[in-house]
Design a protein around this motif. Structure first.
Motif, PDB file in Angstrom:
ATOM      1  N   THR A  87       0.809  -1.212   0.000  1.00  0.00           N
ATOM      2  CA  THR A  87       0.000   0.000   0.000  1.00  0.00           C
ATOM      3  C   THR A  87       0.846   1.267   0.000  1.00  0.00           C
ATOM      4  N   GLY A  88       2.154   1.111  -0.131  1.00  0.00           N
ATOM      5  CA  GLY A  88       3.039   2.258  -0.054  1.00  0.00           C
ATOM      6  C   GLY A  88       3.273   2.939  -1.386  1.00  0.00           C
ATOM      7  N   ASN A  89       4.164   3.919  -1.342  1.00  0.00           N
ATOM      8  CA  ASN A  89       4.529   4.645  -2.556  1.00  0.00           C
ATOM      9  C   ASN A  89       6.035   4.798  -2.691  1.00  0.00           C
ATOM     10  N   GLU A  90       6.790   3.931  -2.047  1.00  0.00           N
ATOM     11  CA  GLU A  90       8.249   3.943  -2.148  1.00  0.00           C
ATOM     12  C   GLU A  90       8.677   3.492  -3.537  1.00  0.00           C
ATOM     13  N   ASN A  91       9.782   4.021  -4.006  1.00  0.00           N
ATOM     14  CA  ASN A  91      10.319   3.599  -5.303  1.00  0.00           C
ATOM     15  C   ASN A  91      11.014   2.250  -5.203  1.00  0.00           C
ATOM     16  N   GLU A  92      11.705   2.023  -4.082  1.00  0.00           N
ATOM     17  CA  GLU A  92      12.441   0.789  -3.880  1.00  0.00           C
ATOM     18  C   GLU A  92      11.853   0.036  -2.700  1.00  0.00           C
ATOM     19  N   GLY A 152       4.634   3.700  -9.051  1.00  0.00           N
ATOM     20  CA  GLY A 152       5.886   4.342  -8.662  1.00  0.00           C
ATOM     21  C   GLY A 152       7.014   3.380  -8.338  1.00  0.00           C
ATOM     22  N   LEU A 153       6.728   2.109  -8.256  1.00  0.00           N
ATOM     23  CA  LEU A 153       7.738   1.113  -7.891  1.00  0.00           C
ATOM     24  C   LEU A 153       8.779   0.976  -8.996  1.00  0.00           C
ATOM     25  N   THR A 154      10.058   1.200  -8.654  1.00  0.00           N
ATOM     26  CA  THR A 154      11.127   1.092  -9.648  1.00  0.00           C
ATOM     27  C   THR A 154      12.053  -0.091  -9.396  1.00  0.00           C
ATOM     28  N   SER A 155      12.142  -0.544  -8.141  1.00  0.00           N
ATOM     29  CA  SER A 155      13.082  -1.610  -7.805  1.00  0.00           C
ATOM     30  C   SER A 155      12.507  -2.477  -6.686  1.00  0.00           C
ATOM     31  N   CYS A 193       3.196  -2.851 -13.384  1.00  0.00           N
ATOM     32  CA  CYS A 193       4.091  -1.943 -12.661  1.00  0.00           C
ATOM     33  C   CYS A 193       4.948  -1.247 -13.715  1.00  0.00           C
ATOM     34  N   ASP A 194       4.383  -0.232 -14.319  1.00  0.00           N
ATOM     35  CA  ASP A 194       4.983   0.443 -15.469  1.00  0.00           C
ATOM     36  C   ASP A 194       6.382   0.996 -15.222  1.00  0.00           C
ATOM     37  N   SER A 195       6.675   1.420 -13.997  1.00  0.00           N
ATOM     38  CA  SER A 195       7.957   2.051 -13.698  1.00  0.00           C
ATOM     39  C   SER A 195       9.010   1.068 -13.195  1.00  0.00           C
ATOM     40  N   LEU A 196       8.648  -0.192 -13.027  1.00  0.00           N
ATOM     41  CA  LEU A 196       9.577  -1.188 -12.497  1.00  0.00           C
ATOM     42  C   LEU A 196      10.741  -1.398 -13.461  1.00  0.00           C
ATOM     43  N   ILE A 197      11.951  -1.096 -12.983  1.00  0.00           N
ATOM     44  CA  ILE A 197      13.158  -1.186 -13.802  1.00  0.00           C
ATOM     45  C   ILE A 197      13.983  -2.416 -13.445  1.00  0.00           C
ATOM     46  N   SER A 198      14.078  -2.702 -12.134  1.00  0.00           N
ATOM     47  CA  SER A 198      14.989  -3.739 -11.673  1.00  0.00           C
ATOM     48  C   SER A 198      14.326  -4.657 -10.645  1.00  0.00           C
ATOM     49  N   VAL A 199      14.533  -5.965 -10.830  1.00  0.00           N
ATOM     50  CA  VAL A 199      14.045  -6.968  -9.888  1.00  0.00           C
ATOM     51  C   VAL A 199      15.223  -7.858  -9.522  1.00  0.00           C
ATOM     52  N   THR A 200      15.511  -7.959  -8.241  1.00  0.00           N
ATOM     53  CA  THR A 200      16.541  -8.869  -7.767  1.00  0.00           C
ATOM     54  C   THR A 200      15.825 -10.028  -7.088  1.00  0.00           C
TER      55      THR A 200
END
Length: 124
Positions: free
Chosen positions: A45-50, A75-78, A96-103
């Motif tokens: 439910t958050g809005n953090e990028n990472e 807003g999720l990027t990582s 998740c349109d802004s998701l760039i990286s998944v570890t």
């Protein structure tokens, strides 16, 4: 006077999703699975990028990410998924349109249908 360093990224979550170290409320929502004595991430439910998924919650391992848990988190990027997680549910990160990286830790053995569908920015 003693100064005790505290890692602000480390949290100890109680049953009410409140950190006993810093009093922050978790943006991750968990469901306990009594048959496996483990937790599943069921919502964010958050809005953090990472976002870092913890390897344990309330003293039990976090072993799965549920269906649609991060669905359309714009807003999720990582995201970091620890080795304790063994499964990622259907549509878990879809849209998740802004998701760039998944570890993904080496414990994941199952990734559901469309888990990363329409993650158009995903590069690694």
């Amino acid at each position: 006077m003693f100064i005790i360093p505290i890692d602000l990224n480390a949290h100890n979550w109680n049953d009410n999703s409140i950190c006993t170290i810093c009093s922050k409320e978790s943006d991750l929502k968990f469901t306990f699975n009594s048959s496996s004595s483990s937790y599943e991430v069921t919502d964010y439910t958050g809005n953090e990028n990472e976002v870092v998924i913890p390897d344990n919650y309330c003293g039990y391992p976090v072993t799965s990410i549920g269906d649609r848990a991060f669905y359309s988190c714009d807003g999720l990027t990582s995201i970091y998924i620890p080795a304790s997680v063994t499964s990622i549910g259907d549509d878990a990160f879809s849209n998740c349109d802004s998701l760039i990286s998944v570890t993904i830790g080496n414990g994941v053995t199952s990734i559901g249908n469309y888990a990363f569908y329409n993650c158009s920015s995903l590069t690694s």
